[in-house]
Design an enzyme around this catalytic site. Structure first.
Site, PDB file in Angstrom:
ATOM      1  N   ASP A   1       7.244 -16.920  40.142  1.00  0.00           N
ATOM      2  CA  ASP A   1       6.237 -16.185  39.382  1.00  0.00           C
ATOM      3  C   ASP A   1       5.965 -14.829  40.023  1.00  0.00           C
ATOM      4  O   ASP A   1       6.120 -14.664  41.240  1.00  0.00           O
ATOM      5  CB  ASP A   1       4.927 -16.979  39.328  1.00  0.00           C
ATOM      6  CG  ASP A   1       5.021 -18.203  38.445  1.00  0.00           C
ATOM      7  OD1 ASP A   1       5.920 -18.258  37.590  1.00  0.00           O
ATOM      8  OD2 ASP A   1       4.185 -19.119  38.619  1.00  0.00           O
TER       9      ASP A   1
ATOM     10  N   TYR B   1       7.022 -24.672  49.949  1.00  0.00           N
ATOM     11  CA  TYR B   1       6.042 -23.633  49.633  1.00  0.00           C
ATOM     12  C   TYR B   1       4.845 -23.726  50.567  1.00  0.00           C
ATOM     13  O   TYR B   1       4.500 -24.819  51.039  1.00  0.00           O
ATOM     14  CB  TYR B   1       5.520 -23.795  48.202  1.00  0.00           C
ATOM     15  CG  TYR B   1       6.530 -23.657  47.112  1.00  0.00           C
ATOM     16  CD1 TYR B   1       6.777 -22.427  46.515  1.00  0.00           C
ATOM     17  CD2 TYR B   1       7.234 -24.766  46.642  1.00  0.00           C
ATOM     18  CE1 TYR B   1       7.706 -22.302  45.482  1.00  0.00           C
ATOM     19  CE2 TYR B   1       8.166 -24.650  45.621  1.00  0.00           C
ATOM     20  CZ  TYR B   1       8.394 -23.416  45.047  1.00  0.00           C
ATOM     21  OH  TYR B   1       9.308 -23.308  44.034  1.00  0.00           O
TER      22      TYR B   1
ATOM     23  N   ASP C   1      -3.822 -19.968  38.022  1.00  0.00           N
ATOM     24  CA  ASP C   1      -3.658 -19.032  39.135  1.00  0.00           C
ATOM     25  C   ASP C   1      -4.471 -17.773  38.828  1.00  0.00           C
ATOM     26  O   ASP C   1      -5.373 -17.805  37.983  1.00  0.00           O
ATOM     27  CB  ASP C   1      -2.176 -18.722  39.383  1.00  0.00           C
ATOM     28  CG  ASP C   1      -1.495 -18.007  38.213  1.00  0.00           C
ATOM     29  OD1 ASP C   1      -2.186 -17.636  37.233  1.00  0.00           O
ATOM     30  OD2 ASP C   1      -0.272 -17.815  38.281  1.00  0.00           O
TER      31      ASP C   1
ATOM     32  N   ARG D   1       1.225 -24.356  40.672  1.00  0.00           N
ATOM     33  CA  ARG D   1      -0.024 -24.070  39.941  1.00  0.00           C
ATOM     34  C   ARG D   1      -0.588 -25.343  39.328  1.00  0.00           C
ATOM     35  O   ARG D   1      -1.796 -25.578  39.346  1.00  0.00           O
ATOM     36  CB  ARG D   1       0.225 -23.051  38.835  1.00  0.00           C
ATOM     37  CG  ARG D   1       0.500 -21.647  39.314  1.00  0.00           C
ATOM     38  CD  ARG D   1       0.732 -20.716  38.151  1.00  0.00           C
ATOM     39  NE  ARG D   1       2.011 -20.928  37.513  1.00  0.00           N
ATOM     40  CZ  ARG D   1       2.216 -20.878  36.199  1.00  0.00           C
ATOM     41  NH1 ARG D   1       1.210 -20.690  35.363  1.00  0.00           N
ATOM     42  NH2 ARG D   1       3.425 -21.049  35.702  1.00  0.00           N
TER      43      ARG D   1
END
Length: 241
Positions: free
Chosen positions: A48, A76, A90, A182
């Site tokens: 993203d 992550y 987000d 997310r």
């Protein structure tokens, strides 16, 4: 390096760039460097715009390995705000609801995270590239239309709590392809009987490629610009035959 025949580049994608932005920049450098008008460049796994970190870019015949490369396990580091939600889960959209967080403790967060390890089902975000009736879900979501997405099965190998406060947490996540961090933030907030949304995301590993091995986009562009030109044997009239 032989970009025309095929190379694999490991890029640290900058904040605010789409994955396509990075591919477009490097493809443009290759086209100009070799004086050609068309050339295949692709990426193995979308990030993203609000995320940074490892992105694998393939050129030429190396694009045939994209499916193999993007199947690698991802790692992550995610920053998650507690007590508030957004439609996109987000910072792309504004906060739409707030919730109490006084009841949230470090122990309760640790307990909740355990529920998300292993094989789980996850409903993707409406603001995502998933297709509904042949159309990208995010386009309908941005028009204010409701989007009905089905849960997908995925695997989360590890979740580690790196930092905690009543207003935010930072977690390290090791997961399979197709995991939306997310959506994980959303689900963690709901499990804490509150709300949550993602405020920062960095992909630190794809397969065995760690972010420390990655080039900046500018460094990758310099590499392309300064690499001696070597045309493959089957090069003819500006194309690989």
């Amino acid at each position: 390096m032989d970009f025309l025949t095929g190379e694999i580049l490991y890029i640290d994608k900058p904040l605010g760039w789409t994955s396509f932005d990075a591919v477009k920049r490097l493809r443009g450098m290759i086209l100009r460097r070799y004086g050609i008008k068309k050339f295949k460049v692709g990426h193995a796994g979308t990030l993203d715009p609000l995320a940074t970190g490892v992105m694998i870019i393939c050129t030429g015949k190396a694009t045939k390995r994209i499916e193999e490369l993007q199947a690698g396990v991802k790692e992550y580091v995610a920053e998650i705000a507690l007590g508030a939600t957004t439609p996109s889960f987000d910072l792309e959209t504004e906060i739409d609801a707030t919730y109490p967080t006084d009841h949230i403790t470090r122990d309760s967060v640790e307990d909740v995270l355990k529920k998300f390890t292993g094989r789980i089902e996850q409903v993707p975000p409406a603001y995502s590239a998933c297709k509904v009736d042949g159309h990208r879900a995010y386009k309908a979501a941005r028009r204010g239309e409701s989007v009905d997405l089905k849960p997908k099965v995925l695997v989360i190998d590890e979740i580690e709590l790196l930092s905690y406060s009543r207003s935010s947490i930072t977690v390290r996540v090791v997961c399979s392809k197709g995991t939306y961090i997310r959506a994980l933030a959303r689900d963690i907030g709901e499990s804490l009987e509150s709300g949550a949304h993602l405020t920062g995301l960095r992909r630190t590993r794809v397969g065995d490629v760690e972010v420390g091995r990655c080039l900046s986009v500018d460094d990758a562009a310099t590499l392309i610009r300064e690499t001696p030109i070597e045309y493959p044997e089957n090069w003819e009239n500006g194309s690989v035959c």
